[in-house]
Design a protein around this motif. Sequence first.
Motif, short mmCIF file in Angstrom:
data_model
loop_
_atom_site.label_atom_id
_atom_site.label_comp_id
_atom_site.label_asym_id
_atom_site.label_seq_id
_atom_site.Cartn_x
_atom_site.Cartn_y
_atom_site.Cartn_z
N GLU A 72 11.45 43.33 53.53
CA GLU A 72 12.24 42.29 53.56
C GLU A 72 13.87 42.92 53.17
O GLU A 72 13.76 43.81 52.53
CB GLU A 72 11.94 41.13 52.31
N ASP A 73 14.77 42.07 53.79
CA ASP A 73 16.17 42.94 53.47
C ASP A 73 16.45 42.70 52.01
O ASP A 73 16.31 41.94 51.47
CB ASP A 73 16.90 42.03 54.43
N PRO A 77 14.92 48.31 49.96
CA PRO A 77 14.03 47.77 50.41
C PRO A 77 12.72 48.37 50.36
O PRO A 77 12.64 49.61 50.28
CB PRO A 77 14.44 47.64 51.99
N GLN A 78 11.66 47.62 50.38
CA GLN A 78 10.38 48.28 49.97
C GLN A 78 9.45 48.20 51.53
O GLN A 78 9.07 47.13 51.58
CB GLN A 78 9.69 47.53 48.86
N PHE A 79 9.27 49.29 52.21
CA PHE A 79 8.56 49.00 53.35
C PHE A 79 7.18 49.25 53.13
O PHE A 79 6.44 49.94 52.38
CB PHE A 79 9.17 50.40 54.39
N THR A 99 13.74 34.35 56.74
CA THR A 99 13.83 35.69 55.90
C THR A 99 14.38 36.61 57.08
O THR A 99 13.91 36.71 57.94
CB THR A 99 12.46 35.86 55.37
N ARG A 100 14.97 37.38 56.31
CA ARG A 100 15.66 38.75 56.98
C ARG A 100 14.52 39.83 57.13
O ARG A 100 14.20 40.00 55.68
CB ARG A 100 17.01 39.16 56.50
N TYR A 123 14.97 38.47 62.14
CA TYR A 123 15.33 37.31 61.38
C TYR A 123 14.11 36.30 61.86
O TYR A 123 13.76 36.17 62.77
CB TYR A 123 16.43 36.68 61.54
N CYS A 124 13.27 35.68 60.82
CA CYS A 124 12.27 34.73 61.27
C CYS A 124 13.02 33.41 61.36
O CYS A 124 13.34 32.59 60.42
CB CYS A 124 11.29 34.44 60.03
#
Length: 257
Positions: A72-73, A77-79, A99-100, A123-124
């Motif tokens: 999440e942007d 950020p935690q990938f 959500t981005r 982006y959702c």
Amino acid sequence: MLNKTNFMLIASIILCTFFTSCENPIGDVLLRTYSDPFDQAPVVDSFSVEKKIFINWDKDEGADEYILMRAEDADNPQFTEVYRGVSLAYTDENLNPSTRYLYRLDKKRGKTNFISKKRGYGYCASRRNDAYKNNTEKTAIELLADRTNMVLYFGKFCDGTIIKEDDFFYVNIPPGRQAELVLTQLNPTPDTGKFIQLTDNGLPASTFSARSYILKNTGTEWEKRPIMLSLDPNCITTHGIYMVTYNIELANITKLH
């Protein structure tokens, strides 16, 4: 008796056949590229289908495996991994609305992981893009009496990256006439019309705050008048996505007033 030239030709054919055989792992190893995987940002499509994000990337002969990471942007950020394999595309459906997202394409070669430094931005969206999402300035669509349903969006991510959709049209106006454009926003908010901008024939953008806009042709010949609709960047103060769905139509053409 084989001469030297014929011998070399036959030997080359045998070697090529041996090393390029689909069943030959030795040929695969010897003939594959020795280059490390190249770094690339995945291509992200967020607006073709509601609440789905489509991601794709180029084939890399230096990679044995692709690892798609998502976060999440955020400023930090935690990938996490969402896909691992050899495919060149992935459809992300496990998403939170509005959500981005950031996408990172890592690659693996042998036992070594190559971490990408590039990102794709998604982006959702709860609304899909319009049918003319590719109406760039060079392929602008003509505005006729029929209403045209369109979508504008402007988004800013935490790292400053901007994504946006601008719409380009043109209107054929007879000499000594004026054309009236009518715009109707379909998802009105307290800011209805406040951030929609119209650029008329390259002039500075003006806010399309009124319901209609007049294009005048004071010349003596027909004019193909280009216009652009966009969102004022001030619709986003820090980061986020602002979307507008609207109808636009050529209401009438009358004598100059």
